[in-house]
Every structure is written in C-alpha cells, then in structure tokens.
Design a protein around this motif. Structure first.
Motif, PDB file in Angstrom:
ATOM      1  N   LEU A   1      32.398 -39.640 -41.998  1.00  0.00           N
ATOM      2  CA  LEU A   1      32.110 -38.852 -42.994  1.00  0.00           C
ATOM      3  C   LEU A   1      33.323 -38.035 -43.545  1.00  0.00           C
ATOM      4  N   ASP A   2      33.877 -38.413 -44.770  1.00  0.00           N
ATOM      5  CA  ASP A   2      34.988 -37.666 -45.194  1.00  0.00           C
ATOM      6  C   ASP A   2      34.785 -36.157 -45.131  1.00  0.00           C
ATOM      7  N   GLY A   3      35.955 -35.704 -44.676  1.00  0.00           N
ATOM      8  CA  GLY A   3      35.782 -34.076 -44.596  1.00  0.00           C
ATOM      9  C   GLY A   3      35.405 -33.455 -43.437  1.00  0.00           C
ATOM     10  N   TRP A   4      34.867 -34.300 -42.540  1.00  0.00           N
ATOM     11  CA  TRP A   4      34.270 -33.814 -41.283  1.00  0.00           C
ATOM     12  C   TRP A   4      35.459 -33.444 -40.302  1.00  0.00           C
ATOM     13  N   ASP A   5      36.106 -32.413 -40.630  1.00  0.00           N
ATOM     14  CA  ASP A   5      37.053 -31.942 -39.719  1.00  0.00           C
ATOM     15  C   ASP A   5      36.634 -30.801 -38.622  1.00  0.00           C
ATOM     16  N   SER A   6      37.556 -30.132 -38.101  1.00  0.00           N
ATOM     17  CA  SER A   6      37.206 -29.263 -36.783  1.00  0.00           C
ATOM     18  C   SER A   6      36.629 -27.824 -37.869  1.00  0.00           C
ATOM     19  N   LEU A   7      37.122 -27.620 -38.950  1.00  0.00           N
ATOM     20  CA  LEU A   7      36.541 -26.531 -39.489  1.00  0.00           C
ATOM     21  C   LEU A   7      35.200 -26.562 -40.098  1.00  0.00           C
ATOM     22  N   ARG A   8      35.099 -27.763 -40.659  1.00  0.00           N
ATOM     23  CA  ARG A   8      33.821 -28.289 -41.011  1.00  0.00           C
ATOM     24  C   ARG A   8      32.877 -28.351 -40.168  1.00  0.00           C
ATOM     25  N   HIS A   9      33.183 -28.694 -38.690  1.00  0.00           N
ATOM     26  CA  HIS A   9      32.432 -28.932 -37.842  1.00  0.00           C
ATOM     27  C   HIS A   9      31.706 -27.255 -37.275  1.00  0.00           C
ATOM     28  N   VAL A  10      32.495 -26.504 -37.510  1.00  0.00           N
ATOM     29  CA  VAL A  10      32.187 -24.967 -37.105  1.00  0.00           C
ATOM     30  C   VAL A  10      31.109 -24.670 -38.059  1.00  0.00           C
ATOM     31  N   GLU A  11      31.292 -25.071 -39.386  1.00  0.00           N
ATOM     32  CA  GLU A  11      30.208 -24.562 -40.322  1.00  0.00           C
ATOM     33  C   GLU A  11      29.117 -25.399 -40.123  1.00  0.00           C
ATOM     34  N   LEU A  12      29.197 -26.547 -39.833  1.00  0.00           N
ATOM     35  CA  LEU A  12      27.775 -27.458 -39.538  1.00  0.00           C
ATOM     36  C   LEU A  12      27.075 -26.586 -38.420  1.00  0.00           C
ATOM     37  N   VAL A  13      27.833 -26.371 -37.225  1.00  0.00           N
ATOM     38  CA  VAL A  13      26.907 -25.757 -36.237  1.00  0.00           C
ATOM     39  C   VAL A  13      26.678 -24.476 -36.479  1.00  0.00           C
ATOM     40  N   LEU A  14      27.058 -23.615 -37.226  1.00  0.00           N
ATOM     41  CA  LEU A  14      26.665 -22.350 -37.731  1.00  0.00           C
ATOM     42  C   LEU A  14      25.574 -22.482 -38.554  1.00  0.00           C
ATOM     43  N   ALA A  15      25.772 -23.392 -39.426  1.00  0.00           N
ATOM     44  CA  ALA A  15      24.677 -23.495 -40.714  1.00  0.00           C
ATOM     45  C   ALA A  15      23.365 -24.185 -39.853  1.00  0.00           C
ATOM     46  N   THR A  16      23.594 -24.992 -38.705  1.00  0.00           N
ATOM     47  CA  THR A  16      22.546 -25.798 -38.168  1.00  0.00           C
ATOM     48  C   THR A  16      21.757 -24.808 -37.215  1.00  0.00           C
ATOM     49  N   GLU A  17      22.343 -23.837 -36.571  1.00  0.00           N
ATOM     50  CA  GLU A  17      21.918 -22.729 -35.978  1.00  0.00           C
ATOM     51  C   GLU A  17      20.985 -21.945 -36.649  1.00  0.00           C
ATOM     52  N   ALA A  18      21.621 -21.617 -37.898  1.00  0.00           N
ATOM     53  CA  ALA A  18      20.706 -20.717 -38.828  1.00  0.00           C
ATOM     54  C   ALA A  18      19.612 -21.423 -39.471  1.00  0.00           C
ATOM     55  N   ARG A  19      19.594 -22.639 -39.663  1.00  0.00           N
ATOM     56  CA  ARG A  19      18.574 -23.426 -40.251  1.00  0.00           C
ATOM     57  C   ARG A  19      17.372 -23.585 -39.056  1.00  0.00           C
ATOM     58  N   PHE A  20      17.678 -23.645 -37.945  1.00  0.00           N
ATOM     59  CA  PHE A  20      16.624 -24.165 -37.300  1.00  0.00           C
ATOM     60  C   PHE A  20      16.439 -22.974 -36.252  1.00  0.00           C
ATOM     61  N   ASP A  21      17.076 -21.922 -36.648  1.00  0.00           N
ATOM     62  CA  ASP A  21      16.726 -20.551 -35.744  1.00  0.00           C
ATOM     63  C   ASP A  21      16.895 -20.642 -34.246  1.00  0.00           C
ATOM     64  N   VAL A  22      17.944 -21.504 -33.990  1.00  0.00           N
ATOM     65  CA  VAL A  22      18.350 -21.770 -32.481  1.00  0.00           C
ATOM     66  C   VAL A  22      19.666 -21.133 -32.166  1.00  0.00           C
ATOM     67  N   ARG A  23      20.021 -21.254 -30.933  1.00  0.00           N
ATOM     68  CA  ARG A  23      21.498 -20.942 -30.477  1.00  0.00           C
ATOM     69  C   ARG A  23      21.883 -22.304 -29.609  1.00  0.00           C
ATOM     70  N   LEU A  24      22.754 -22.878 -30.066  1.00  0.00           N
ATOM     71  CA  LEU A  24      23.231 -24.135 -29.144  1.00  0.00           C
ATOM     72  C   LEU A  24      24.116 -23.874 -28.427  1.00  0.00           C
ATOM     73  N   GLU A  25      23.882 -24.139 -27.030  1.00  0.00           N
ATOM     74  CA  GLU A  25      24.776 -23.819 -25.788  1.00  0.00           C
ATOM     75  C   GLU A  25      26.335 -24.467 -25.734  1.00  0.00           C
ATOM     76  N   ALA A  26      27.112 -23.818 -25.249  1.00  0.00           N
ATOM     77  CA  ALA A  26      28.355 -24.514 -25.432  1.00  0.00           C
ATOM     78  C   ALA A  26      28.513 -25.911 -24.802  1.00  0.00           C
ATOM     79  N   GLU A  27      27.610 -26.211 -23.554  1.00  0.00           N
ATOM     80  CA  GLU A  27      27.628 -27.422 -23.149  1.00  0.00           C
ATOM     81  C   GLU A  27      27.031 -28.436 -24.031  1.00  0.00           C
TER      82      GLU A  27
END
Length: 83
Positions: free
Chosen positions: A34-60
C-alpha cells in the motif's frame, strides 16, 4: 463481532488514514502493498484503530504486526480481553 464486521470497520480506518474512500482492504496486505504506508502512517493507523475499536493494543501485539490480517487479529484479541 464477526471477522467480516471487524474487517469492514478496519477498512473504514484505512480509508480515513490513507484518504482513499474506495479502498478495498485485503488481509494479506503488508506495508509494501500500500503506497504511503510508512512508519508515520503506521502510527496513525494504530491510533485510529484503537480509537475506532475502543481497544488498547499491547506492545507485543504491535511488534508482531506484519500484515492487515495481523492487525485485525490483534484488534479482535484486544477486544476479547477487554470484555
């Protein structure tokens, strides 16, 4: 939530983060697919996913993410832990 429902919600996240309203998400995709999926976009994805699903993803779980399917599995696992 079924896997199909979770994938639909995750697709909404990807569409918003990547600003691609017609994106059809494939669980096999990696950042290389996926074009544009870099480290910054990855962080955005994780934060947006946690917010959308109302979960906290563990570091592991985050360390083991290699594909969209891995992210989906991490979200579903986090959701079942928080109930």
């Amino acid at each position: 939530m079924t896997e199909e429902e979770a994938l639909a919600r995750l697709t909404e996240v990807f569409r918003a983060v990547f600003r691609r309203p017609g994106l059809v998400l494939d669980p096999a995709w990696t950042a290389a697919d996926l074009d544009g999926w870099d480290s910054l976009r990855h962080v955005e994805l994780v934060l947006a996913t946690e917010a959308r699903f109302d979960v906290r993803l563990e570091a592991e779980a985050l360390a083991g993410l290699g594909s969209v399917g891995d992210l989906l599995a991490a979200v579903r696992a986090a959701g079942s832990r928080e109930r």
